[in-house]
Scaffold this motif. Sequence first.
Motif, short mmCIF file in Angstrom:
data_model
loop_
_atom_site.label_atom_id
_atom_site.label_comp_id
_atom_site.label_asym_id
_atom_site.label_seq_id
_atom_site.Cartn_x
_atom_site.Cartn_y
_atom_site.Cartn_z
N HIS A 3 -3.66 26.80 15.58
CA HIS A 3 -2.27 26.96 15.12
C HIS A 3 -1.33 25.97 15.77
O HIS A 3 -0.47 25.38 15.12
CB HIS A 3 -1.82 28.40 15.41
CG HIS A 3 -0.36 28.55 15.63
ND1 HIS A 3 0.54 28.49 14.61
CD2 HIS A 3 0.36 28.74 16.76
CE1 HIS A 3 1.76 28.66 15.10
NE2 HIS A 3 1.67 28.79 16.38
N THR A 6 -1.22 22.60 13.97
CA THR A 6 -1.03 22.51 12.53
C THR A 6 0.27 23.11 12.03
O THR A 6 0.72 22.79 10.94
CB THR A 6 -2.18 23.21 11.80
OG1 THR A 6 -2.21 24.59 12.17
CG2 THR A 6 -3.51 22.58 12.14
N LEU A 7 0.87 24.01 12.79
CA LEU A 7 2.03 24.73 12.29
C LEU A 7 3.18 24.67 13.28
O LEU A 7 2.98 24.74 14.49
CB LEU A 7 1.68 26.21 12.05
CG LEU A 7 0.61 26.49 10.98
CD1 LEU A 7 0.24 27.96 11.02
CD2 LEU A 7 1.10 26.10 9.62
N ASP A 174 -3.85 22.60 1.58
CA ASP A 174 -3.96 22.01 2.92
C ASP A 174 -2.98 22.72 3.86
O ASP A 174 -1.80 22.84 3.54
CB ASP A 174 -3.63 20.52 2.85
CG ASP A 174 -3.91 19.78 4.15
OD1 ASP A 174 -3.69 20.37 5.23
OD2 ASP A 174 -4.32 18.62 4.09
N PRO A 175 -3.44 23.22 5.02
CA PRO A 175 -2.51 23.89 5.95
C PRO A 175 -1.34 23.02 6.38
O PRO A 175 -0.30 23.54 6.78
CB PRO A 175 -3.40 24.24 7.15
CG PRO A 175 -4.78 24.31 6.59
CD PRO A 175 -4.84 23.26 5.51
N GLN A 180 2.56 25.26 2.56
CA GLN A 180 1.91 26.18 3.49
C GLN A 180 2.70 26.34 4.78
O GLN A 180 2.67 27.41 5.40
CB GLN A 180 0.48 25.71 3.78
CG GLN A 180 -0.40 25.61 2.53
CD GLN A 180 -0.53 26.94 1.79
OE1 GLN A 180 -0.37 28.01 2.37
NE2 GLN A 180 -0.83 26.87 0.49
N TRP A 181 3.43 25.32 5.19
CA TRP A 181 4.32 25.47 6.34
C TRP A 181 5.41 26.49 6.06
O TRP A 181 5.75 27.31 6.92
CB TRP A 181 4.94 24.11 6.70
CG TRP A 181 4.05 23.22 7.51
CD1 TRP A 181 2.69 23.18 7.47
CD2 TRP A 181 4.47 22.26 8.49
NE1 TRP A 181 2.23 22.23 8.35
CE2 TRP A 181 3.29 21.66 8.99
CE3 TRP A 181 5.70 21.85 8.97
CZ2 TRP A 181 3.33 20.67 9.97
CZ3 TRP A 181 5.74 20.85 9.94
CH2 TRP A 181 4.57 20.27 10.43
N ALA A 184 3.82 29.92 6.13
CA ALA A 184 3.54 30.29 7.53
C ALA A 184 4.81 30.71 8.25
O ALA A 184 4.80 31.66 9.05
CB ALA A 184 2.88 29.12 8.26
N VAL A 198 -5.49 29.66 12.29
CA VAL A 198 -5.49 29.40 10.86
C VAL A 198 -6.91 29.09 10.43
O VAL A 198 -7.59 28.26 11.04
CB VAL A 198 -4.58 28.22 10.49
CG1 VAL A 198 -4.53 28.04 8.97
CG2 VAL A 198 -3.18 28.41 11.05
N PRO A 206 -5.04 28.85 2.93
CA PRO A 206 -4.96 29.09 4.38
C PRO A 206 -4.79 30.58 4.67
O PRO A 206 -4.09 31.29 3.94
CB PRO A 206 -3.72 28.30 4.80
CG PRO A 206 -3.58 27.23 3.77
CD PRO A 206 -4.03 27.87 2.49
N PHE A 208 -3.86 33.25 7.80
CA PHE A 208 -3.18 33.27 9.09
C PHE A 208 -3.53 34.54 9.87
O PHE A 208 -3.43 35.64 9.35
CB PHE A 208 -1.66 33.21 8.88
CG PHE A 208 -1.24 32.06 8.00
CD1 PHE A 208 -1.50 30.75 8.38
CD2 PHE A 208 -0.59 32.29 6.79
CE1 PHE A 208 -1.11 29.69 7.58
CE2 PHE A 208 -0.20 31.23 5.98
CZ PHE A 208 -0.46 29.93 6.37
#
Length: 344
Positions: A3, A6-7, A174-175, A180-181, A184, A198, A206, A208
């Motif tokens: 995580h 990526t986020l 795609d994460p 996807q952001w 999330a 993730v 994705p 979570f």
Amino acid sequence: MNHSTTLPRRAPGAPPEIREPAHVPVAHVVRGGIVEGVHHGSVVVLAADGSVEFRTGDIEAAFYPRSALKPVQAVGLLRAGLPPLDEESLALVAASHSGEERHLATARRILATSGLAEDDLRNVPDLPYGTAERDAWIGRGLGPTRLAQNCSGKHAAMLLTARARGWSLDNYLDPGHPLQWEIAAAVEDLTGQGIAHVTVDGCGAPLFAVSLHGLTRAAARLAKAAPGTDEGRVAHAMREHPELVSGSGRDVARLVRAVPGLLAKDGFEGVQIAALPDGRAVGVKIADGADRARMPVTAAALAHCGIDPDVLAAFATTPVIGGGTTVGTLRAAGALAPPATDAG
């Protein structure tokens, strides 16, 4: 993937700890008066003020909500710019549908609003989830398709949102994709905690990791949200059209019809959330993923919310069959069940 790489972190709370959950017995399979099997799991019941009224097992460990997260993802899509949809379509965005013709037609309608088609979907092709629908599908000589897969409504809405925002379509799963952001961020906001990890869900989207407590907190926020808010719109659509969220005769749809105002969503691997308009909510995770234990445990948890036991009676047990007749029951056990009903 981790995580932290990526986020973006946007939640007020830290992510739950990744550990082996300390599940406890929550259901017994009783055959002929003897406990033949035991399902372990974890359960949380929230009071209207958000405090924990009842808990058993491990409600704070990181876990995957699977499709029980779809209502939260639907809110994330609305926040990200999902164009206006009718109530039926919005219900399908949060659905794990059976693959009935109305489910497929609604998914096509979502796609068509922006000139999209089934070929634009990137979810994994599958047969319809509903048993009758699958049998009929195979009887017609049809194979797996992206539209028939139970998450096609969510994926159609993801595409629609990406197109509305001018984002790329081919890699919407795609994460690191901005869509996807945004989703999330909604997960972290509504659960009140960071995402612990993730991975990839069965459909390819994705997935979570949060805690059961956090997921149930999110369900409560949707259930008590004001009309017209993104949360309130999703909750209203799901309450009004439970058969679109699941399917005709599915236990979750029947439960929503039986309990006025209930918001409910199931997920693979034995996950269930249910929440009332005043914020009372329950979250269930069956450790071994057994779907047969999910609803009896959920009914027992809802009894802790004060729901009339007579209303829950149809969901509280599952028959155990021997020789074509009922010889026992699967029912809630441990801290969930009154002593008088938990004896072998």
